[in-house]
Write a protein that holds these residues in place. Structure first.
Motif, PDB file in Angstrom:
ATOM      1  N   UNK A  29       0.810  -1.219   0.000  1.00  0.00           N
ATOM      2  CA  UNK A  29       0.000   0.000   0.000  1.00  0.00           C
ATOM      3  C   UNK A  29       0.842   1.268   0.000  1.00  0.00           C
ATOM      4  N   UNK A  30       2.074   1.169   0.506  1.00  0.00           N
ATOM      5  CA  UNK A  30       2.883   2.371   0.695  1.00  0.00           C
ATOM      6  C   UNK A  30       2.631   3.033   2.039  1.00  0.00           C
ATOM      7  N   UNK A  31       1.803   2.401   2.882  1.00  0.00           N
ATOM      8  CA  UNK A  31       1.475   2.973   4.199  1.00  0.00           C
ATOM      9  C   UNK A  31       2.526   2.550   5.210  1.00  0.00           C
ATOM     10  N   UNK A  32       3.509   3.441   5.407  1.00  0.00           N
ATOM     11  CA  UNK A  32       4.569   3.210   6.375  1.00  0.00           C
ATOM     12  C   UNK A  32       4.387   4.148   7.572  1.00  0.00           C
ATOM     13  N   UNK A  33       3.135   4.434   7.940  1.00  0.00           N
ATOM     14  CA  UNK A  33       2.854   5.303   9.076  1.00  0.00           C
ATOM     15  C   UNK A  33       3.614   4.849  10.310  1.00  0.00           C
ATOM     16  N   UNK A  34       4.060   5.818  11.120  1.00  0.00           N
ATOM     17  CA  UNK A  34       4.932   5.508  12.252  1.00  0.00           C
ATOM     18  C   UNK A  34       4.287   4.522  13.213  1.00  0.00           C
ATOM     19  N   UNK A  35       2.954   4.605  13.392  1.00  0.00           N
ATOM     20  CA  UNK A  35       2.316   3.695  14.352  1.00  0.00           C
ATOM     21  C   UNK A  35       2.285   2.260  13.824  1.00  0.00           C
ATOM     22  N   UNK A  36       2.442   2.089  12.506  1.00  0.00           N
ATOM     23  CA  UNK A  36       2.529   0.742  11.952  1.00  0.00           C
ATOM     24  C   UNK A  36       3.955   0.194  12.028  1.00  0.00           C
ATOM     25  N   UNK A  49      -6.568  -1.299   6.481  1.00  0.00           N
ATOM     26  CA  UNK A  49      -6.763  -2.120   5.290  1.00  0.00           C
ATOM     27  C   UNK A  49      -6.389  -3.579   5.565  1.00  0.00           C
TER      28      UNK A  49
ATOM     29  N   UNK B  54      -6.094   1.487  -1.553  1.00  0.00           N
ATOM     30  CA  UNK B  54      -4.775   1.410  -0.906  1.00  0.00           C
ATOM     31  C   UNK B  54      -3.959   2.696  -1.021  1.00  0.00           C
ATOM     32  N   UNK B  57      -4.636   4.808   1.773  1.00  0.00           N
ATOM     33  CA  UNK B  57      -3.971   4.321   2.981  1.00  0.00           C
ATOM     34  C   UNK B  57      -2.537   4.847   3.034  1.00  0.00           C
ATOM     35  N   UNK B  58      -1.881   4.878   1.854  1.00  0.00           N
ATOM     36  CA  UNK B  58      -0.511   5.427   1.790  1.00  0.00           C
ATOM     37  C   UNK B  58      -0.509   6.899   2.228  1.00  0.00           C
ATOM     38  N   UNK B  61      -0.839   7.152   5.846  1.00  0.00           N
ATOM     39  CA  UNK B  61       0.444   6.881   6.496  1.00  0.00           C
ATOM     40  C   UNK B  61       1.375   8.070   6.450  1.00  0.00           C
ATOM     41  N   UNK B  62       1.274   8.847   5.373  1.00  0.00           N
ATOM     42  CA  UNK B  62       2.146  10.023   5.222  1.00  0.00           C
ATOM     43  C   UNK B  62       1.873  11.083   6.288  1.00  0.00           C
TER      44      UNK B  62
END
Lengths: 120, 131
Positions: A29-36, A49, B54, B57-58, B61-62
């Protein structure tokens, strides 16, 4: 939902969220959020997701989701076992209305409704 | 002074629009289906709904976003190989003691065609600034 596509039918799936799952979801997804990635209060939080990814109806190939309304009630942490249940609320030809609930042993973590079109 | 939050795109505030695009391959769709627990060897024609959203979602996250509620309307399926562009437009920021409340409108486009519209609200876990 296959043969169980009748009003009131429920399908469930369970999984335990792992570090590898969160990393794979981040990559896809590209979701590298800090909480993850770094965690929250010392524990990594699953992407929303990823929490939804095991939902039976959403995973059925050819099902066209037309709407979702979701409430995220609590975070899902790495190591949590989650059970996702989808219940058919109404059917009108190929149109499906459904409720989705994701829960850990302790509590509901996600609840929502959705609509979809089943494949012919 | 407007409330701002940090993001991978620099500081952002109400009215700002974040964008990202992605094109999923057949192999990535299969990987996602394995991650979902529904592995198979069929040739996927359409993206699973969750992969269509998705890129949003990225963008979440940003900005280190933790969702509380989201609502989406989807107009059509998206085929594997179509480039999808997510847009997140911040509509509200409200600084709190431990987190910043946020609301945004979101769209997924295939070219100029909007295929998903929605809204979401939740909190940003990183500290905002301003009022």
């Amino acid at each position: 939902m296959g043969e169980s596509l009748t009003v009131g039918a429920t399908r469930s799936a369970s999984r335990t969220v792992s570090d590898a799952d969160i990393a794979a979801c981040a990559r896809l997804t590209g979701d590298f959020g800090a909480h993850h990635i770094a965690g929250m209060a010392g524990k990594k939080v699953a992407q929303g997701l990823l929490t939804l990814s095991g939902t039976p109806l959403l995973a059925d190939d050819g099902v066209h989701v037309t709407g979702m309304d979701l409430r995220f009630l609590a975070p899902v942490f790495v190591g949590d076992e989650i059970t996702t249940s989808v219940t058919v609320d109404a059917l009108d030809g190929p149109a499906i209305a459904f409720t989705v609930v994701v829960a850990t042993a302790a509590a509901e973590v996600l609840r929502g409704t959705g609509t979809a079109i089943a494949p012919a | 002074m407007a409330t701002t939050i940090p993001s991978a795109h620099g500081d952002v505030t109400v009215g700002d629009v974040l964008r990202t695009s992605r094109t999923y391959t057949v192999d990535e769709v299969r990987e996602f289906r394995r991650l979902s627990g529904y592995s198979d060897n069929t040739e996927p024609r359409y993206l699973p709904y969750l992969l269509v959203v998705a890129p949003l979602t990225k963008l979440g996250g940003d900005i280190d976003y933790l969702s509380g509620r989201m609502s989406w309307t989807v107009t059509r399926p998206v085929a594997v190989g179509e480039t999808i562009t997510a847009e997140l437009e911040i509509t509200r920021l409200e600084r709190g003691e431990s987190a910043t409340k946020i609301a945004f409108d979101a769209r997924i486009r295939c070219g100029d065609e909007v295929v998903i519209t929605g809204t979401s609200k939740g909190v940003v876990l990183t500290a905002g600034s301003g009022h």
